[in-house]
Structure formats: structure tokens, C-alpha cells
Design a protein around this motif. Structure first.
Motif, PDB file in Angstrom:
ATOM      1  N   VAL A 247       0.817  -1.257  -0.031  1.00 39.43           N
ATOM      2  CA  VAL A 247      -0.059  -0.042  -0.125  1.00 39.43           C
ATOM      3  C   VAL A 247       0.882   1.256  -0.016  1.00 39.43           C
ATOM      4  O   VAL A 247       1.560   1.394   0.993  1.00 39.43           O
ATOM      5  CB  VAL A 247      -0.774   0.075   1.262  1.00 39.43           C
ATOM      6  CG1 VAL A 247      -1.796   1.109   1.130  1.00 39.43           C
ATOM      7  CG2 VAL A 247      -1.730  -1.150   1.140  1.00 39.43           C
ATOM      8  N   ASP A 248       0.710   1.973  -0.995  1.00 38.22           N
ATOM      9  CA  ASP A 248       1.614   3.297  -1.057  1.00 38.22           C
ATOM     10  C   ASP A 248       0.901   4.103  -0.472  1.00 38.22           C
ATOM     11  O   ASP A 248      -0.258   4.515  -0.415  1.00 38.22           O
ATOM     12  CB  ASP A 248       1.647   3.750  -2.437  1.00 38.22           C
ATOM     13  CG  ASP A 248       2.716   3.007  -3.189  1.00 38.22           C
ATOM     14  OD1 ASP A 248       3.805   2.455  -2.752  1.00 38.22           O
ATOM     15  OD2 ASP A 248       2.830   3.245  -4.763  1.00 38.22           O
ATOM     16  N   VAL A 249       1.769   5.099   0.491  1.00 42.20           N
ATOM     17  CA  VAL A 249       1.069   6.126   1.466  1.00 42.20           C
ATOM     18  C   VAL A 249       1.661   7.366   0.925  1.00 42.20           C
ATOM     19  O   VAL A 249       3.002   7.620   0.653  1.00 42.20           O
ATOM     20  CB  VAL A 249       1.418   5.889   2.779  1.00 42.20           C
ATOM     21  CG1 VAL A 249       0.915   7.175   3.615  1.00 42.20           C
ATOM     22  CG2 VAL A 249       1.076   4.641   3.193  1.00 42.20           C
ATOM     23  N   VAL A 250       0.671   8.421   0.567  1.00 43.85           N
ATOM     24  CA  VAL A 250       1.167   9.756   0.094  1.00 43.85           C
ATOM     25  C   VAL A 250       0.468  10.776   1.280  1.00 43.85           C
ATOM     26  O   VAL A 250      -0.511  10.698   1.562  1.00 43.85           O
ATOM     27  CB  VAL A 250       0.851   9.951  -1.308  1.00 43.85           C
ATOM     28  CG1 VAL A 250       1.039  11.454  -1.625  1.00 43.85           C
ATOM     29  CG2 VAL A 250       1.509   9.104  -2.100  1.00 43.85           C
ATOM     30  N   HIS A 251       1.378  11.580   1.714  1.00 41.65           N
ATOM     31  CA  HIS A 251       0.703  12.805   2.707  1.00 41.65           C
ATOM     32  C   HIS A 251       1.393  14.013   2.035  1.00 41.65           C
ATOM     33  O   HIS A 251       2.441  14.415   1.501  1.00 41.65           O
ATOM     34  CB  HIS A 251       0.929  12.122   3.856  1.00 41.65           C
ATOM     35  CG  HIS A 251       2.407  12.341   4.354  1.00 41.65           C
ATOM     36  ND1 HIS A 251       2.884  13.564   4.871  1.00 41.65           N
ATOM     37  CD2 HIS A 251       3.400  11.573   4.461  1.00 41.65           C
ATOM     38  CE1 HIS A 251       4.285  13.389   4.852  1.00 41.65           C
ATOM     39  NE2 HIS A 251       4.655  12.169   4.762  1.00 41.65           N
ATOM     40  N   ALA A 252       0.506  15.079   2.328  1.00 40.70           N
ATOM     41  CA  ALA A 252       0.776  16.632   1.979  1.00 40.70           C
ATOM     42  C   ALA A 252       0.010  17.216   3.157  1.00 40.70           C
ATOM     43  O   ALA A 252      -1.209  17.201   3.596  1.00 40.70           O
ATOM     44  CB  ALA A 252       0.272  16.653   0.620  1.00 40.70           C
ATOM     45  N   ALA A 253       0.844  18.536   3.378  1.00 38.45           N
ATOM     46  CA  ALA A 253       0.129  19.607   4.304  1.00 38.45           C
ATOM     47  C   ALA A 253       0.001  20.653   3.373  1.00 38.45           C
ATOM     48  O   ALA A 253       1.085  21.187   2.950  1.00 38.45           O
ATOM     49  CB  ALA A 253       0.971  19.527   5.694  1.00 38.45           C
ATOM     50  N   ASP A 254      -1.249  21.358   3.168  1.00 33.50           N
ATOM     51  CA  ASP A 254      -1.177  22.511   2.424  1.00 33.50           C
ATOM     52  C   ASP A 254      -2.507  23.362   2.946  1.00 33.50           C
ATOM     53  O   ASP A 254      -3.474  22.708   3.542  1.00 33.50           O
ATOM     54  CB  ASP A 254      -2.044  22.066   0.971  1.00 33.50           C
ATOM     55  CG  ASP A 254      -0.900  21.302   0.115  1.00 33.50           C
ATOM     56  OD1 ASP A 254       0.203  21.870   0.198  1.00 33.50           O
ATOM     57  OD2 ASP A 254      -1.052  20.118  -0.419  1.00 33.50           O
ATOM     58  N   GLY A 255      -2.013  24.561   3.426  1.00 31.05           N
ATOM     59  CA  GLY A 255      -3.153  25.477   3.881  1.00 31.05           C
ATOM     60  C   GLY A 255      -3.478  25.147   5.128  1.00 31.05           C
ATOM     61  O   GLY A 255      -2.819  24.735   6.012  1.00 31.05           O
ATOM     62  N   ASP A 256      -4.986  24.808   5.394  1.00 32.46           N
ATOM     63  CA  ASP A 256      -5.542  24.750   6.500  1.00 32.46           C
ATOM     64  C   ASP A 256      -5.960  23.037   6.718  1.00 32.46           C
ATOM     65  O   ASP A 256      -6.618  22.657   7.596  1.00 32.46           O
ATOM     66  CB  ASP A 256      -6.833  25.247   6.745  1.00 32.46           C
ATOM     67  CG  ASP A 256      -6.645  26.747   6.608  1.00 32.46           C
ATOM     68  OD1 ASP A 256      -5.659  27.217   7.199  1.00 32.46           O
ATOM     69  OD2 ASP A 256      -7.461  27.579   6.266  1.00 32.46           O
ATOM     70  N   SER A 257      -5.302  22.325   5.708  1.00 33.24           N
ATOM     71  CA  SER A 257      -5.614  20.802   5.856  1.00 33.24           C
ATOM     72  C   SER A 257      -4.461  19.770   5.658  1.00 33.24           C
ATOM     73  O   SER A 257      -3.275  20.338   5.065  1.00 33.24           O
ATOM     74  CB  SER A 257      -6.803  20.269   4.744  1.00 33.24           C
ATOM     75  OG  SER A 257      -6.309  20.653   3.487  1.00 33.24           O
ATOM     76  N   VAL A 258      -4.389  18.693   5.897  1.00 31.81           N
ATOM     77  CA  VAL A 258      -3.655  17.745   5.629  1.00 31.81           C
ATOM     78  C   VAL A 258      -4.224  16.625   5.136  1.00 31.81           C
ATOM     79  O   VAL A 258      -5.236  15.790   5.460  1.00 31.81           O
ATOM     80  CB  VAL A 258      -2.942  17.318   6.960  1.00 31.81           C
ATOM     81  CG1 VAL A 258      -2.074  15.913   6.717  1.00 31.81           C
ATOM     82  CG2 VAL A 258      -2.003  18.154   7.647  1.00 31.81           C
ATOM     83  N   THR A 259      -3.545  15.908   3.959  1.00 31.81           N
ATOM     84  CA  THR A 259      -4.144  15.062   3.164  1.00 31.81           C
ATOM     85  C   THR A 259      -3.374  13.815   3.487  1.00 31.81           C
ATOM     86  O   THR A 259      -2.071  13.726   3.456  1.00 31.81           O
ATOM     87  CB  THR A 259      -4.216  15.423   1.625  1.00 31.81           C
ATOM     88  OG1 THR A 259      -4.647  16.689   1.495  1.00 31.81           O
ATOM     89  CG2 THR A 259      -4.787  14.406   0.689  1.00 31.81           C
TER      90      THR A 259
END
Length: 664
Positions: A247-259
Motif C-alpha cells: 500500500v503506497d502512502v502519500v501525505h501532504a500538508a497544504d493550507g489549513d488541511s492535511v491529506t
């Protein structure tokens, strides 16, 4: 694993020539993460010692032992335990494996799920090992009596299937009879077990006339799956698909949210509880101990949670002089009353954390002598803990590297820390204290960094290597950590103190600012935001509407297979909520949510008042319900005896909290 990193923005303030944060945020400068190359010298300098008693491990050679995973119970101990690849329960048996959906029920104090062996598969296997894993999925290799491989079993959180791939010609036999329900190149079969439809997909002609035997050649695959409510088994069989190898995991923090984005490689997947999917989930749902779980097509899960900014100190700018003087007087008394430091990583860490916060509060209200005194005591203690050779001279207040379990262990141990229990709870306090000390005295950073970097890597390494696993404790699917190292439980792994878990990632974030590490800062921002969201969604403000028998506002231990209103140490209601609040650090100001839920939960926790364990934290939490609540809580807090104030807290910090919450 692919991880997209976007640098977190963290603001800083410089006061009196020191990188002291009075606004509660930090600045990060560009730099390299404390990665394996940077950490190796520190690990080489630490004494090597196998601290835990020897324990059997069902694990392939070359794999780092997966402590603190949802599936750790498969690996450690005399016999494998059931595990819970949500929404299923899964267990190894004497000859193969079993799985099934939970039969969910609730009492006043427990939401039960547990292992349900609805479908059992006999592979004529006598042994099994975990032969591959990532944070979300695990592969198990089965062996026959001669020690030859029979096949591999693949399971993952968020997958409603169990996939077997033959590595030898094999006949798999289920106790349940499957009947054909569709044609095509791969036949789809089904069996109803206790009212639930289970499906089976196998190559054409592989399933015998008895409906129980699946004949597979080398490289062929069979999949068993649970069918969600609202979907026909034949329809769902078409959507199940073949899972990827990982399972590939990608995360990102942009502005007011985290994905968070999880890519399973094309199979149907199940959304985790407590989040809203960015992807379509219209294939029905499963009944689980965490509520209805939606099923999504396409093999990708993606969701956002609110971003939580790391915070090192309370904002006391603008408080009135009377309040400032009260805090200053309390800080002087608190410093004078500081007891000798405890020897273990948990209580010793809390001792250092208390002094770090005391130093920042004292400086913020102009008590520079108190701040300097607290800082000196903190630095003296940190120098003991961060001496790489400390454990060659003593058996406490020092660290060793365990070459078997692959991690850093503090001596003296407590709460099973030698078995890697609760490392984030313990180390978060020390990491926070180290970051504050290095901000107060930047020249200290290089001295303490090697051991602190090693401690950070133990719980939060962004990358896997032969020294540490990737993110030892944090589970990207559930969005929270698992506290037990070996998970020797029939209900899977568990976590009790959601607040200490969030505190740990906040500590890693502020340490990353000290170290100038963009990669570690991004990792910490993601884990802090996800863990904070999960703390509210699963512990503090859970949706319990579907569990009529459950009689409480919160859950205080969440497991893979059940949820409890209980703690490991007390049956008192103040403990149930208080362990979700400790230590109410600056980042805990973000814990405020539904004001009525806060009032109700605190009311349930304090039927006889606040002179109880965690009474200070319960009042601090009540203050987040609104200004009137904060003022009332502050009045009660002023009457608390010193014995009620937790050893990670101080009266000065307690007063500062209410000042920060109630100031204009």
C-alpha cells in the motif's frame, strides 16, 4: 513507499536574543532530516543491549521486527494472536487461516467486535511467518510439515478480502460450502454464514464439486471476501480486483488541511472511521465497532483533516499585570518545590517537560531568574539522558540500542517500555523538553542532538532502514498510533492516551525546527494533525449513536477489535477522560470542539468535584468550552491542592493556561 513532502510553514519569534517561542509556533530552516546516515553515529555510540526478555518471533530474516503495528500479534509471542485488518478479523490456525466480520454488540462499558472465524481455510500448513509488511498491509508465508512453502496470504487494513497466492501446487479446503454465483474467466462463488454473505474468486475450474476445495497451481490466486450490506455478491466480486503487493502512502500538508492518500493497487477498499472520503464510496457498507464503514471502488482512499500547527509555548502577550504577578509568584514556588528527577523515561520525561514549560512561562511573565533556574536544572538532567555512554556507568537516566528489536530503550524501564510499549508517550516529553532547552540555549543543540535524534528516529523515522522501522507507532490508515509493542491480545493492538500520542508528534515537530529538518517537519505535521483528529473522532467526541447499550460520552481505550470505557490503571471516571487530556500542552488548545460535549464529558468525569487524579487537566479541558467556562474553571483551579496537580504540570502553567484562554 512514495511520500510526497511539502514543507510545513511554522512561524517563529525571537525574544531577548533567544529562539524562545512566545507565540506558540516555531520556524524551520532548510536542512536535512536526521536520517539513517545522521543517526548511525549516535546509535554506534550507544551501548547495545537486549533489554526485553527473549520472545519468539514469526518473522522472515532481514525484516525489522514490526512492534506497535496493528498486526504485531501475528509476529510476537508463543502463539499468534487474532488481528483486525478493518473491517475483518483474521487469525492464523493450526492448518491455515480464518477470517470474518465482527458481530458487533455493546454493553454499558464496551463495544464488542472481536474475532469471528466465519470462514476457515485449511492449507495443510503447520507453520507461518510474516514475510513482508508495510504500515497498512502484511504478507504471511505458510509452510507444510516438510518446511516447504505452501503459499502466501495477503491482508491489509481497509481491504475486505483475504488473498492467497500458491507457491506450490495446493488444495485449500474451507469448512464452509461455497456455491457458484457467476461465470466468466474467474468464477465467483458465495456462502452465507450467520446472515453474512462471503464470496470466493478463483481461477475457472479451480473449485471442486464439493464447493469447499480450491485447487491452485503455482502462481495462481484465490480471494475470499466479505460482501458489504447493500451490494450483491456478484456485483461486489467484479469490484474486488487484485490488490497490489503493498500500500503506497502519500501525505501532504497544504493550507489549513492535511491529506492522506492510500493506494492499494486496484481493489475495493473500505474507508476508515471518522473521516470523510475525497473518493467515491458507493459499494455499500460494513457494520463495525467504529460504526458503519463505507466501501469504495478503485483501490484508492483519500481524505483530509484539519491541519494542527505545532506549538511550543502558550501565548501570554497582553495579559494584565495582576495575572502576570500571580503566575510569576507561582513559578517561583513551583521551582522551589521541584522534586528530585525520577529514573525512568516516562516519569523522568514528565519531570523535564514540566521544567521546560515552567522556564518558558517564567520568561514570558518576566521572571528571568526563575526561568534561568528552571533552565539550568533542565539542562543538567538532559545532559545525563543524552550522554551516549551513560548506560555504561549506570542503569537509569540513559539509553541503549536494542539490536534485536531495533530501537532505543531508556533505562530504567517502565510500563513495558523494554517491549516497546508506549515509547511515544515516554519520549514525547523528553523530545519536547530537549527542543525547548535548545531554543533557550542554541549552543546546547549540537551537544544533545545525537541522542535526541536517535530517540526521535525510534518513534518517528520518516524512512525504514536496518536500524528502525518507518514510523514505528503511527498507522496511516487509522490516523492514530498503536501503543503495545508486541500486542499479545485477542482483541488486537490498542491505544489509551490519545493526547500523549499527539503530544509526541508535536514534540517531534518542534525538535525538527531546532534541527532545521524539512522532511521530519512535514512528517510530524501530518502525524500531529491526523492523531489530533483521531483523538477527537475516536476518543473524545466519537459518534456512538449506533451503539445503544454503551452508556458513556467517550471511549478511553480503542482496540482493533473492540472499544472500552476503561483504563489500564484506574476504574474512576476522572481517569477515563483525564488520560485523554494529559499533559494539556500548548498544542492542546486545539482540542476544543463541541462545547456541549466537553461540558458533558467533564461532568461525567467529575461527579464528586475536581480534587481527583487529573483534576487539573479536566479543568483545563473545561476551559475550552467557552470564555464563561474558562473563567469558572479558573476559579475552581485556584482552590486545587498541590497534590491534585499532575507531575507534568505546575501551578504556574495551570494559571498561564487560563490566562491564555481567557485573555482578550
Amino acid at each position: 513507499m512514495r511520500t510526497r513532502i511539502r514543507r510545513a510553514t511554522v512561524a517563529a519569534a525571537i525574544a531577548a536574543g533567544l529562539a524562545v517561542v512566545l507565540s506558540g509556533c516555531l520556524a524551520s530552516s532548510p536542512g536535512d532530516a536526521p536520517d539513517a546516515a545522521a543517526t548511525r553515529p549516535a546509535i554506534a555510540a550507544l551501548p547495545e543491549r537486549e533489554v526485553a526478555p527473549p520472545t519468539p518471533m514469526r518473522l522472515a530474516d532481514g525484516l525489522v521486527p514490526p512492534t506497535n503495528r496493528w498486526f504485531s500479534g501475528l509476529v510476537f509471542g508463543d502463539a499468534p494472536q487474532p488481528v483486525f485488518p478493518f473491517p475483518l478479523g483474521f487469525a492464523l490456525t493450526d492448518a491455515g487461516f480464518a477470517f470474518g466480520l465482527a458481530r458487533v454488540d455493546a454493553t454499558a462499558t464496551t463495544i464488542f467486535g472481536g474475532m469471528n472465524a466465519a470462514v476457515t481455510v485449511d492449507a495443510a500448513a503447520v507453520d507461518a511467518i510474516v514475510s513482508g509488511y508495510d504500515a497498512v498491509s502484511v504478507t504471511i508465508t505458510l509452510f507444510d510439515g516438510a518446511g516447504a512453502e505452501v503459499g502466501t496470504v495477503s491482508i491489509a487494513e481497509g481491504r475486505p478480502d483475504v488473498t492467497f497466492t500458491a507457491t506450490a501446487t495446493v488444495a485449500l479446503r474451507s469448512a464452509e460450502v461455497f456455491t457458484e454465483s457467476g461465470g466468466g474467466a474467474d468464477a465467483a462463488w458465495h456462502a452465507e454464514v450467520a446472515g453474512t454473505e462471503y464470496g470466493l474468486i478463483a481461477p475457472a475450474g479451480a473449485i471442486g464439486g464439493d464447493g469447499r476445495t480450491v485447487h491452485l497451481a503455482v502462481g495462481e490466486t484465490a480471494q475470499w471476501f466479505a460482501t458489504p450490506e447493500g451490494t450483491e455478491v456478484t456485483t461486489f466480486a467484479d469490484a474486488v480486483g487484485v490488490p497490489g503487493e503493498r500500500v503506497d502512502v502519500v501525505h501532504a500538508a497544504d493550507g489549513d488541511s492535511v491529506t492522506t492518500r492510500l493506494d492499494y493497487g486496484g481493489t475495493a477498499v473500505v474507508a476508515p472511521a471518522g473521516v470523510t472520503m475525497s473518493t467515491s464510496c458507493e459499494l455499500g457498507s460494513f457494520d463495525t465497532v467504529y460504526g458503519p464503514a463505507a466501501v469504495c471502488a478503485g483501490g484508492v482512499l483519500e481524505w483530509e483533516v484539519p491541519r494542527v500547527e505545532a506549538s511550543a509555548a502558550l501565548d501570554l502577550d497582553g495579559i494584565d499585570d495582576t495575572t502576570r504577578q500571580r503566575i510569576a509568584a507561582a513559578a517561583a514556588a513551583d521551582l522551589a518545590a521541584t522534586p528530585p528527577p525520577p529514573a525512568d523515561t516516562y516519569f523522568g520525561g514528565k519531570w523535564m517537560y514540566r521544567l521546560a514549560n515552567l522556564a518558558l512561562v517564567a520568561r514570558a511573565v518576566g521572571s528571568h531568574d526563575v526561568a534561568a533556574g528552571a533552565g539550568r536544572r533542565l539542562v543538567d538532567e538532559l545532559r545525563l539522558w543524552t550522554d551516549p555512554k551513560g548506560c555504561e556507568e549506570r542503569d537509569h537516566r540513559c539509553f541503549v540500542y536494542d539490536p534485536v528489536l531495533r530501537g532505543v530503550v531508556g533505562l530504567t524501564t517502565s510500563f513495558g517500555s523494554e517491549e516497546f510499549n508506549d515509547h511515544h508517550f515516554h519520549y514525547g516529553y523528553l523530545i519536547h523538553a530537549a527542543a525547548v532547552a535548545a531554543m533557550l540555549d542554541p549552543s546546547l543543540a549540537d551537544e544533545i542532538a545525537p541522542v535526541v535524534d536517535a530517540v526521535v528516529a525510534d518513534i518517528a523515522s520518516p524512512l525504514a532502514d536496518d536500524l528502525f522501522p518507518e514510523r514505528r507507532l503511527f498507522d496511516p490508515y487509522t490516523g492514530h498510533s498503536w501503543a503495545s509493542g508486541f500486542a499479545p491480545f485477542a482483541d488486537g493492538n490498542n491505544q489509551e492516551s490519545s493526547s500523549e500520542a499527539a503530544m509526541a508528534w508535536n514534540a517531534v515537530a518542534i525538535w525538527s525546527a531546532v534541527r532545521g529538518s524539512d522532511e521530519l517537519a512535514a512528517e510530524a505535521a501530518w502525524m500531529l494533525s491526523a492523531e489530533s483528529h483521531a483523538a477527537r473522532a475516536r476518543w473524545l467526541e466519537p459518534d456512538l449513536s449506533g451503539f445503544d447499550g454503551f452508556a458513556h460520552e467517550i471511549t478511553s481505550i480503542n482496540w482493533g477489535g473492540k472499544r472500552d470505557y476503561a483504563t489500564w490503571f484506574s476504574a474512576e471516571p476522572n481517569a477515563m477522560l483525564g488520560i485523554q487530556l494529559i499533559p494539556m500542552g500548548p498544542v492542546s488548545l486545539t482540542m476544543g470542539g463541541d462545547a456541549d460535549r466537553i461540558r458533558s464529558a467533564v461532568g461525567e468525569a467529575t461527579p464528586n468535584g475536581f480534587d481527583v487524579q487529573f483534576g487539573d487537566y479536566l479543568l483545563m479541558y473545561r476551559a475550552l468550552a467557552g470564555r464563561a467556562d474558562a473563567s469558572a474553571a479558573a476559579e475552581v483551579a485556584a482552590t486545587l491542592p498541590d497534590s491534585t496537580i499532575d507531575d507534568a504540570n505546575s501551578r504556574a502553567y495551570l494559571l498561564a493556561w487560563f490566562a491564555a484562554v481567557t485573555k482578550e
